[in-house]
Each structure stands twice: as C-alpha cells, then as structure tokens.
Motif scaffolding. Structure first.
Motif, PDB file in Angstrom:
ATOM      1  N   MET A   1      -0.868   7.045  24.193  1.00  0.00           N
ATOM      2  CA  MET A   1       0.214   7.942  24.572  1.00  0.00           C
ATOM      3  C   MET A   1      -0.304   9.335  24.875  1.00  0.00           C
ATOM      4  N   ASN A   2      -1.249   9.828  24.096  1.00  0.00           N
ATOM      5  CA  ASN A   2      -1.803  11.163  24.329  1.00  0.00           C
ATOM      6  C   ASN A   2      -2.583  11.242  25.629  1.00  0.00           C
ATOM      7  N   ASP A   3      -3.053  10.107  26.124  1.00  0.00           N
ATOM      8  CA  ASP A   3      -3.803  10.106  27.379  1.00  0.00           C
ATOM      9  C   ASP A   3      -2.907  10.419  28.573  1.00  0.00           C
ATOM     10  N   GLN A   4      -1.597  10.234  28.435  1.00  0.00           N
ATOM     11  CA  GLN A   4      -0.683  10.456  29.538  1.00  0.00           C
ATOM     12  C   GLN A   4      -0.186  11.901  29.595  1.00  0.00           C
ATOM     13  N   LEU A   5      -0.258  12.635  28.478  1.00  0.00           N
ATOM     14  CA  LEU A   5       0.222  14.015  28.447  1.00  0.00           C
ATOM     15  C   LEU A   5      -0.894  14.976  28.820  1.00  0.00           C
ATOM     16  N   PRO A   6      -0.559  16.010  29.589  1.00  0.00           N
ATOM     17  CA  PRO A   6      -1.570  17.035  29.868  1.00  0.00           C
ATOM     18  C   PRO A   6      -1.949  17.776  28.572  1.00  0.00           C
TER      19      PRO A   6
ATOM     20  N   VAL B   1       1.235  23.008  23.350  1.00  0.00           N
ATOM     21  CA  VAL B   1       2.582  23.585  23.182  1.00  0.00           C
ATOM     22  C   VAL B   1       3.359  22.797  22.141  1.00  0.00           C
ATOM     23  N   GLY B   2       3.233  21.511  22.152  1.00  0.00           N
ATOM     24  CA  GLY B   2       3.924  20.678  21.184  1.00  0.00           C
ATOM     25  C   GLY B   2       3.463  20.932  19.758  1.00  0.00           C
ATOM     26  N   ASN B   3       2.186  21.193  19.590  1.00  0.00           N
ATOM     27  CA  ASN B   3       1.637  21.411  18.250  1.00  0.00           C
ATOM     28  C   ASN B   3       1.827  22.834  17.746  1.00  0.00           C
ATOM     29  N   TYR B   4       1.734  23.810  18.623  1.00  0.00           N
ATOM     30  CA  TYR B   4       1.727  25.212  18.187  1.00  0.00           C
ATOM     31  C   TYR B   4       2.908  26.027  18.696  1.00  0.00           C
TER      32      TYR B   4
ATOM     33  N   ILE C   1       4.675  29.488  16.693  1.00  0.00           N
ATOM     34  CA  ILE C   1       4.495  30.765  17.381  1.00  0.00           C
ATOM     35  C   ILE C   1       5.844  31.402  17.672  1.00  0.00           C
ATOM     36  N   VAL C   2       6.786  30.626  18.183  1.00  0.00           N
ATOM     37  CA  VAL C   2       8.119  31.150  18.479  1.00  0.00           C
ATOM     38  C   VAL C   2       8.798  31.614  17.194  1.00  0.00           C
ATOM     39  N   LEU C   3       8.674  30.861  16.128  1.00  0.00           N
ATOM     40  CA  LEU C   3       9.273  31.229  14.852  1.00  0.00           C
ATOM     41  C   LEU C   3       8.676  32.529  14.317  1.00  0.00           C
ATOM     42  N   ALA C   4       7.362  32.677  14.392  1.00  0.00           N
ATOM     43  CA  ALA C   4       6.703  33.901  13.923  1.00  0.00           C
ATOM     44  C   ALA C   4       7.161  35.112  14.730  1.00  0.00           C
TER      45      ALA C   4
END
Length: 52
Positions: free
Chosen positions: A1-6, A12-15, A19-22
């Motif tokens: 599945m990770n091979d299909q995502l840039p 962005v999904g992980n961090y 970042i937005v919350l901080a």
C-alpha cells in the motif's frame, strides 16, 4: 500500500496533524503567555520597589 502513495503524502500523513496542532496551540496561547509575562514583570518591579 505504501508503494502507491507518494512520499510527500506519507510525510503529511505522519507529521501533518502534530504540526497543525502545535501551530494552533501556539497561536491560541500566545496572548495568555504574553499576559503571564507582563504579570511576572509587574511582580518583579513590585518586589524591587518594596526592597528600597
């Protein structure tokens, strides 16, 4: 599945949320921190004036 995502989408999904919350919390509490800093400065001046 990770091979299909840039790679940027994975980053962005992980961090993105932390970042937005901080940033949100920094802006929200900025005024409260400023007020607290002013109160500390006033307390310091009050203590200095009472020592004289």
């Amino acid at each position: 599945m990770n091979d299909q995502l840039p790679e940027w989408a994975i980053i962005v999904g992980n961090y993105g949320f932390p970042i937005v919350l901080a940033i949100y919390l920094l802006f929200r509490f900025e005024k409260k921190i400023e007020n607290l800093s002013n109160a500390i400065d006033q307390l310091r001046e009050s203590i200095i004036s009472k020592k004289k």
